[in-house]
Scaffold this motif. Structure first.
Motif, PDB file in Angstrom:
ATOM      1  N   TRP A   1       0.850  -1.189   0.000  1.00  0.00           N
ATOM      2  CA  TRP A   1       0.000   0.000   0.000  1.00  0.00           C
ATOM      3  C   TRP A   1       0.881   1.233   0.000  1.00  0.00           C
ATOM      4  CZ3 TRP A   1      -0.181   3.915   3.726  1.00  0.00           C
ATOM      5  CH2 TRP A   1      -1.117   4.934   3.440  1.00  0.00           C
TER       6      TRP A   1
ATOM      7  N   ASN B   1       0.770   5.522  -0.110  1.00  0.00           N
ATOM      8  CA  ASN B   1      -0.057   6.713   0.087  1.00  0.00           C
ATOM      9  C   ASN B   1      -0.114   7.523  -1.204  1.00  0.00           C
ATOM     10  OD1 ASN B   1      -1.226   9.162   0.944  1.00  0.00           O
ATOM     11  ND2 ASN B   1      -0.390   8.892   3.006  1.00  0.00           N
TER      12      ASN B   1
ATOM     13  N   THR C   1      -7.292  -3.516  -6.375  1.00  0.00           N
ATOM     14  CA  THR C   1      -8.093  -2.764  -5.408  1.00  0.00           C
ATOM     15  C   THR C   1      -8.814  -3.751  -4.499  1.00  0.00           C
ATOM     16  OG1 THR C   1      -8.422  -0.951  -6.973  1.00  0.00           O
ATOM     17  CG2 THR C   1      -9.918  -1.071  -5.093  1.00  0.00           C
TER      18      THR C   1
ATOM     19  N   LYS D   1      -9.175  -0.003  -1.301  1.00  0.00           N
ATOM     20  CA  LYS D   1      -7.803   0.517  -1.199  1.00  0.00           C
ATOM     21  C   LYS D   1      -6.971  -0.077  -2.325  1.00  0.00           C
ATOM     22  CE  LYS D   1      -5.790   1.219   2.729  1.00  0.00           C
ATOM     23  NZ  LYS D   1      -5.177   1.042   4.070  1.00  0.00           N
TER      24      LYS D   1
ATOM     25  N   TYR E   1      -3.498  -1.311  -4.149  1.00  0.00           N
ATOM     26  CA  TYR E   1      -2.249  -1.965  -3.775  1.00  0.00           C
ATOM     27  C   TYR E   1      -1.398  -2.228  -5.019  1.00  0.00           C
ATOM     28  CZ  TYR E   1      -4.629  -2.839   0.644  1.00  0.00           C
ATOM     29  OH  TYR E   1      -5.286  -2.687   1.823  1.00  0.00           O
TER      30      TYR E   1
END
Length: 530
Positions: free
Chosen positions: A373, A375, A428, A432, A434
């Protein structure tokens, strides 16, 4: 009238002697310049001036001889001429369009006004494109070896042609081409000081550029500041393992580790040897020594490459220290070079001696697939592949990218010239995003994602090619015993300041993501010679 001969003057030829002596004896009246125009001057030649450029460079392919050996050669060469010979060292100042003017001013300054060379009192001998700079200043140029300025064809061997022949000759001292062209003054110096063997070693060295550097993209101002900033920490980590006696620091940068070791009362009777391959850093080491920054007077610096051979006598060293170096050998050289480097260090140590190696290290299970992950809200995601020539502007641009966008940039740039392909896909999960890639690739990114000041250089370097177990195994194969204090560890400062909140690692187990601890970043590996 003076004859001015600018050049690096690594070697002088028999043609050069005959040509200069002929001008001295016969005058310039019947000579023609490089454009075929008669000179017609009846002025007597009173002196020959050698401007020795790159005088501050040595021990590189481009400048294998230090200035003092070139000066010895020129002095012996000049003693056979019928007029006085003078030589002046001209430091390398990088590319400047008015380098000829700089050279003339240096001669005037260093001769304390004895020689103020002008087109009225000086003729320049030059057969390379450098002559254009002097021609633009109005000087008459004699062609020497140059046959045709339009094609830069030469009618006889140039001095550098002889250097290149020596570099590839099995028996350079008896090589017919070398004997035909090399002047006796140069031959004597090259033979006495074993320059032929030195040149052959330098020309074999594929890792180092012609000017004596690992990479041409590194910003040394940034690099030196980084090395100085962490020198005290590195010395604190290593101090208790240093064996007094002969202590060598290979890849010593600007001598910061040695400077701290000199202050250690336990090592006051020791001799210190700093080895640095980069010409730029080696010069800084010498300057620091001249400035009196080392409290122990027995500090010696050398510019050498520790990969191509031994830099210390066999069985002579009590301690060898390296820091942030061994990964560069893998990065800029080859696996064979790295294995040879390890073997060389074993050969140099005395029985009981230690090699202290602090460097980056790859994670265990580096081929395992991980979900990374990144940001994507901590910066810009706009055009991560933008091309910017200016280094400062490029650094600012990278710093403003989000962690995710910076990964995309690294995935394209990382060891691209070396042919490496950083494979990854995206997914996803639970809203989220990745990146799916190997743990090695993930750590190659995490380990240098914040090196925005030196991005272009860092993109050539690999950190994670061996894990800690592999490092230990290769040292043991070379004969080392591994000191029990050796370890691999995760740098907490990096975790807290560069990773937390910006990146997380996961593995997929039964379709569920499971958190993965941040892997090791650094190893402290001590090899002992029994």
């Amino acid at each position: 009238m003076y004859l001015l001969i600018p050049g690096r003057h690594q070697l002088l030829t028999q043609f050069q002697f005959r040509y200069i002596q002929g001008l001295i004896q016969n005058g310039l009246e019947n000579e023609k310049d490089v454009f075929g125009k008669p000179i017609g001057s009846r002025q007597k030649i009173e002196a020959v001036l050698f401007a020795v450029t790159s005088a501050n460079h040595s021990n590189t392919r481009r400048n294998p001889l230090p200035f003092y050996l070139r000066a010895i050669t020129i002095e012996a060469f000049g003693n056979e001429l019928d007029v006085p010979t003078y030589m002046y060292g001209i430091d390398d100042v990088g590319y400047v369009p008015n380098f000829a003017a700089y050279t003339l001013k240096r001669i005037q300054h260093d001769s304390e006004g004895q020689f103020q060379c002008t087109p009225a009192n000086t003729v320049v001998i030059c057969s390379t494109p450098v002559l254009n700079m002097y021609h633009h200043l109005g000087f008459t140029i004699l062609p020497a070896e140059l046959q045709d300025i339009a094609t830069w064809k030469h009618h006889t061997a140039m001095p550098w042609d002889v250097v290149e022949q020596i570099a590839k000759s099995n028996q350079w001292q008896t090589d017919p081409f070398v004997q035909q062209h090399m002047h006796a003054s140069a031959f004597t110096v090259w033979k006495k000081y074993r320059r032929g063997e030195k040149v052959q070693m330098l020309f074999r060295d594929a890792m180092i550029s012609s000017d004596g550097d690992l990479t041409e993209t590194r910003d040394y101002n940034v690099y030196v500041r980084q090395m100085d900033d962490i020198a005290e920490m590195k010395y604190h980590d290593t101090a208790q393992y240093i064996q007094p006696g002969r202590i060598g620091d290979i890849g010593c940068a600007v001598g910061s580790w040695i400077k701290l070791a000199c202050k250690d009362e336990r090592l006051r009777e020791s001799d210190f040897y700093g080895i640095e391959v980069s010409r730029y850093l080696y010069v800084l080491c010498q300057q620091r020594k001249e400035n009196g920054e080392f409290v122990n007077p027995f500090v010696f610096f050398s510019q050498k490459n520790a990969v191509t051979g031994l830099v210390f006598e066999p069985n002579s060293m009590n301690t060898i220290h390296t820091s942030s170096l061994t990964h560069e050998i893998e990065s800029y050289g080859s696996r064979t070079d790295l294995l040879q480097f390890i073997q060389n260090r074993y050969a140099e140590l005395a029985p009981g001696g230690v090699w202290i190696n602090r460097d980056v290290v790859g994670p265990e299970n580096k081929d395992q697939t991980v979900y990374l992950w990144l940001n994507d809200t901590d910066g810009s995601n706009n055009d991560p592949y933008k091309l910017i020539e200016d280094k400062t502007a490029f650094s600012h641009y990278l710093a403003e990218l989000s962690t995710y966008a910076r990964f995309l940039r690294l995935a394209r740039d990382f060891r691209h010239k070396e042919g490496y392909v950083l494979n990854y896909t995206t997914a996803t999960i639970n809203n989220k995003n990745y990146v799916i890639t190997s743990l090695r690739n993930a750590m190659e990114f995490l380990s240098r994602k914040d090196y925005t000041d030196n991005w272009q250089s860092e993109m050539h370097e690999t950190f994670c090619f061996w894990d800690y177990s592999e490092w230990k195994s290769h040292l043991q194969q070379a004969g080392f015993t591994i000191h029990p204090s050796s370890k691999a560890f995760t740098n907490d400062w990096i975790v807290n300041n560069r990773w937390k909140g910006k990146t997380e690692l996961f593995t997929l187990n039964n379709k569920e993501l499971e958190p993965l601890d941040y892997p090791v970043t650094t190893m402290f590996l001590i090899g002992v010679k029994a």
